[in-house]
Design a protein around this motif. Sequence first.
Motif, PDB file in Angstrom:
ATOM      1  N   LEU A  52       0.923  -1.304   0.037  1.00 40.90           N
ATOM      2  CA  LEU A  52       0.090  -0.070   0.104  1.00 40.90           C
ATOM      3  C   LEU A  52       0.957   1.210  -0.141  1.00 40.90           C
ATOM      4  O   LEU A  52       2.167   1.130   0.384  1.00 40.90           O
ATOM      5  N   PRO A  53       0.314   2.407  -0.365  1.00 40.14           N
ATOM      6  CA  PRO A  53       1.000   3.846  -0.298  1.00 40.14           C
ATOM      7  C   PRO A  53       1.487   3.922   1.101  1.00 40.14           C
ATOM      8  O   PRO A  53       1.015   3.579   1.891  1.00 40.14           O
ATOM      9  N   PRO A  54       3.039   4.493   0.900  1.00 42.78           N
ATOM     10  CA  PRO A  54       3.464   4.894   2.224  1.00 42.78           C
ATOM     11  C   PRO A  54       2.785   5.816   3.322  1.00 42.78           C
ATOM     12  O   PRO A  54       3.020   5.768   4.333  1.00 42.78           O
ATOM     13  N   GLN A  55       1.834   6.555   3.004  1.00 44.04           N
ATOM     14  CA  GLN A  55       1.067   7.432   3.693  1.00 44.04           C
ATOM     15  C   GLN A  55      -0.050   6.415   4.524  1.00 44.04           C
ATOM     16  O   GLN A  55      -0.498   7.028   5.420  1.00 44.04           O
ATOM     17  N   ASN A  56      -0.155   5.453   3.969  1.00 41.29           N
ATOM     18  CA  ASN A  56      -1.187   4.523   4.731  1.00 41.29           C
ATOM     19  C   ASN A  56      -0.681   3.772   5.972  1.00 41.29           C
ATOM     20  O   ASN A  56       0.561   3.417   6.100  1.00 41.29           O
ATOM     21  N   LYS A  57      -1.406   3.891   7.060  1.00 43.31           N
ATOM     22  CA  LYS A  57      -1.087   3.330   8.322  1.00 43.31           C
ATOM     23  C   LYS A  57      -1.330   1.578   7.934  1.00 43.31           C
ATOM     24  O   LYS A  57      -2.432   1.387   8.023  1.00 43.31           O
TER      25      LYS A  57
END
Length: 239
Positions: A52-57
């Motif tokens: 998943l994208p890096p901004q997702n926790k």
Amino acid sequence: MPNNEAEQPEVGEKRSTTVDTIQQLGQMSTPVTESNIYCMTIIGQVEGHIVLPPQNKTTKYEHLIPQLVAAEQNAKIEGVLIILNTVGGDVEAGLAIAEMIASLSKPSVTLVLGGGHSIGVPIAVSSHFSLIAETATMTIHPIRMNGMVIGVPQTFEYLEKMQERVIRFITNHSRIPEDKLKELMFKTGELTRDIGTTVIGADAVKYGLIDAVGGVGDAIKQLNKLIDQYRATREGLVQ
């Protein structure tokens, strides 16, 4: 003079450790205690085969599986506490985690804090005893697909079988009747632009999805009770 030079690397190592602790935990020192309970957290979105994208926790399932294996093998660990605050995520990864927790021979307790949504529901019910915070929520809805869908009968059959896997696991590991679970899962009009139901704290217990309402103290208390029973059984088998 030589003594001072010898001490410098040790001071540098201590300073580096302190800085790391502040950056990671926001405190000068970490509590160092030995415990017979292993605490595992499932936070954010359960990440499966797609990064998943890096901004997702996210919580990566390939990180959790070795932890569960280590907890099962470690003789000093007598119980596992799983704390959830998840929006759901990859269905197969979530089911894999749930199956791992359910197959532990040692006592396990799950605690839903904040939310245990979507594929977080099977994980929440997979332990020997489950709790939910009074204000925590759980969203129950059917499996959905993102992206392009291939419109062939096999696609529908695959989704239907996966849906049945989720329903069967939840009903096998909780007290909720299958017809009630399906009613909550396929209910229309409650969730905006979607079908399903959001249950809060005591409602999850009322439906039989979760065993009790409680917090961290209640979870540890219940886990210690299960550990005592586990010890008694193990001692009986040894004798």
